[in-house]
Design a protein around this motif. Structure first.
Motif, mmCIF file in Angstrom:
data_model
loop_
_atom_site.group_PDB
_atom_site.id
_atom_site.type_symbol
_atom_site.label_atom_id
_atom_site.label_comp_id
_atom_site.label_asym_id
_atom_site.label_seq_id
_atom_site.Cartn_x
_atom_site.Cartn_y
_atom_site.Cartn_z
ATOM 1 N N PRO A 34 4.772 6.521 4.429
ATOM 2 C CA PRO A 34 5.694 6.308 3.316
ATOM 3 C C PRO A 34 6.575 7.530 3.139
ATOM 4 O O PRO A 34 6.270 8.601 3.665
ATOM 5 C CB PRO A 34 4.761 6.130 2.118
ATOM 6 C CG PRO A 34 3.551 6.926 2.485
ATOM 7 C CD PRO A 34 3.414 6.815 3.976
ATOM 8 N N SER A 44 0.855 -1.181 0.000
ATOM 9 C CA SER A 44 0.000 0.000 0.000
ATOM 10 C C SER A 44 0.889 1.228 0.000
ATOM 11 O O SER A 44 1.766 1.352 0.861
ATOM 12 C CB SER A 44 -0.913 0.020 1.236
ATOM 13 O OG SER A 44 -1.575 1.267 1.353
ATOM 14 N N ASN A 45 0.677 2.130 -0.950
ATOM 15 C CA ASN A 45 1.519 3.322 -0.999
ATOM 16 C C ASN A 45 1.232 4.276 0.157
ATOM 17 O O ASN A 45 2.016 5.171 0.439
ATOM 18 C CB ASN A 45 1.360 4.045 -2.338
ATOM 19 C CG ASN A 45 0.012 4.725 -2.481
ATOM 20 O OD1 ASN A 45 -1.024 4.146 -2.158
ATOM 21 N ND2 ASN A 45 0.015 5.949 -2.982
ATOM 22 N N THR A 46 0.119 4.073 0.861
ATOM 23 C CA THR A 46 -0.206 4.905 2.018
ATOM 24 C C THR A 46 0.032 4.185 3.336
ATOM 25 O O THR A 46 0.005 4.814 4.393
ATOM 26 C CB THR A 46 -1.681 5.347 1.974
ATOM 27 O OG1 THR A 46 -2.517 4.177 2.077
ATOM 28 C CG2 THR A 46 -1.994 6.087 0.685
ATOM 29 N N GLN A 68 7.375 4.276 -4.943
ATOM 30 C CA GLN A 68 7.439 4.423 -3.487
ATOM 31 C C GLN A 68 6.310 3.606 -2.875
ATOM 32 O O GLN A 68 5.137 3.857 -3.139
ATOM 33 C CB GLN A 68 7.324 5.891 -3.100
ATOM 34 C CG GLN A 68 8.540 6.706 -3.544
ATOM 35 C CD GLN A 68 8.443 8.150 -3.083
ATOM 36 O OE1 GLN A 68 7.415 8.784 -3.246
ATOM 37 N NE2 GLN A 68 9.515 8.655 -2.509
ATOM 38 N N MET A 69 6.670 2.635 -2.054
ATOM 39 C CA MET A 69 5.676 1.686 -1.576
ATOM 40 C C MET A 69 5.994 1.252 -0.154
ATOM 41 O O MET A 69 7.144 1.014 0.201
ATOM 42 C CB MET A 69 5.658 0.461 -2.495
ATOM 43 C CG MET A 69 4.535 -0.515 -2.245
ATOM 44 S SD MET A 69 2.903 0.192 -2.538
ATOM 45 C CE MET A 69 3.103 0.852 -4.202
ATOM 46 N N THR A 70 4.967 1.174 0.678
ATOM 47 C CA THR A 70 5.107 0.585 1.993
ATOM 48 C C THR A 70 4.091 -0.556 2.087
ATOM 49 O O THR A 70 3.740 -1.157 1.067
ATOM 50 C CB THR A 70 4.948 1.653 3.098
ATOM 51 O OG1 THR A 70 5.151 1.035 4.366
ATOM 52 C CG2 THR A 70 3.599 2.347 3.052
ATOM 53 N N GLY A 79 4.071 0.575 -7.587
ATOM 54 C CA GLY A 79 4.614 1.911 -7.773
ATOM 55 C C GLY A 79 6.047 1.993 -7.302
ATOM 56 O O GLY A 79 6.622 1.033 -6.782
ATOM 57 N N ARG A 101 -2.563 2.247 -3.297
ATOM 58 C CA ARG A 101 -2.070 1.588 -4.505
ATOM 59 C C ARG A 101 -1.125 0.453 -4.129
ATOM 60 O O ARG A 101 -0.347 0.565 -3.179
ATOM 61 C CB ARG A 101 -1.331 2.576 -5.407
ATOM 62 C CG ARG A 101 -2.215 3.609 -6.068
ATOM 63 C CD ARG A 101 -1.492 4.216 -7.289
ATOM 64 N NE ARG A 101 -0.077 4.441 -7.036
ATOM 65 C CZ ARG A 101 0.445 5.538 -6.499
ATOM 66 N NH1 ARG A 101 -0.354 6.526 -6.123
ATOM 67 N NH2 ARG A 101 1.742 5.654 -6.331
#
Length: 267
Positions: free
Chosen positions: A229, A122-124, A135-137, A133, A130
């Motif tokens: 993130p 999850s990007n958030t 940048q991703m966490t 991508g 998302r």
């Protein structure tokens, strides 16, 4: 004096990371991942990174780096989830027949493996973000394999002994999904304060657990988890940083930049 305390600090710190790598390699990856150099590397806006074939000498070795800047500001569970996040990149790089992704990018094959081992991309850092991508966490999937594995590791007595004393102000305190914490505490002996602290506190013990700990549903809001993130630029250009050497560059947010020295994609 115990065996652990007789180790020199450098050996102890790196032995702990190697112990966690070996444990998750066995419990989540069926011992498929190769040995590599696990290092402590500082870098802005990154919890850790994987750099294939970064070292050479007696043989070529890849690097899995963890950023100690964040050890004191995040929960121990979150730090270990970053290690596993990077281990999924290792899995994708070394598994025969699996397409290798470009450096630093998180795509569908990587994301599907993350979900399989119990971490949701999850990007958030929250549900609904998302899943692919640059940048991703991620966040812990309730009832997933990571939730069980990390609990077993901490229950065995695992800990990280050293953290950056100045890291407290770098990022907000990590928070963990209350349902996951409830599951852990439900199977924990209430007298085992050390394990409860590992599950609920940051390494630097900035958080405290209330005496009435039958359930964490009532914890104060600042004790309960989403992983922030790395922040993106807000202007027409974004800052990109090499996770290896720290080289900075500025370009439009959609640009793909590669460090010529480290041969890895700038984040």
């Amino acid at each position: 004096m115990g065996i652990k305390n007789s180790k020199k600090p450098a050996i102890q710190a790196y032995s702990e990371l190697q112990q966690a790598y070996d444990f998750f390699n066995a419990t989540l990856f069926e011992q498929m991942l190769p040995d590599m150099l696990i290092t402590l590397q500082r870098g802005k806006n990154t919890f850790g990174y994987f750099a294939p074939d970064r070292f050479t000498g007696e043989s070529d070795l890849s690097e899995l780096a963890m950023n100690p800047d964040y050890f004191g500001g995040r929960s121990l569970v979150d730090t270990l989830s970053t290690l596993v996040h990077e281990m999924v990149h290792v899995w994708q790089h070394y598994t025969p027949g699996i397409k290798k992704c470009r450096g630093g990018y998180h795509e569908r094959v990587w994301g599907e493996k993350m979900e399989q081992i119990g971490l949701m991309p999850s990007n958030t850092g929250l549900p609904g973000g998302r899943k692919t991508g640059q940048q991703m966490t991620h966040y812990i999937i309730r009832g997933g394999r990571f939730q069980t594995a990390v609990y077993d590791l901490l229950k065995s007595g695992f800990s990280i002994s050293w953290y950056d004393k100045w890291s407290e102000g770098i990022i907000a305190v990590s928070k963990i999904n209350t349902d996951v914490l409830d599951d852990w505490l439900r199977v924990t002996d209430k007298s085992d304060r050390e394990l409860i602290n590992k599950l609920t506190q940051t390494v630097s013990k900035r958080n405290t657990l209330p005496d009435n700990n039958e359930s964490v549903s009532g914890l104060e809001p600042d004790l309960i988890i989403d992983i922030k993130p790395p922040t993106k630029g807000t202007g027409t250009r974004s800052k990109f940083t090499c996770p290896g050497c720290g080289l900075n560059a500025w370009a439009k947010p959609s640009a793909v930049l590669v460090c010529g020295e480290c041969r890895v994609e700038l984040e």
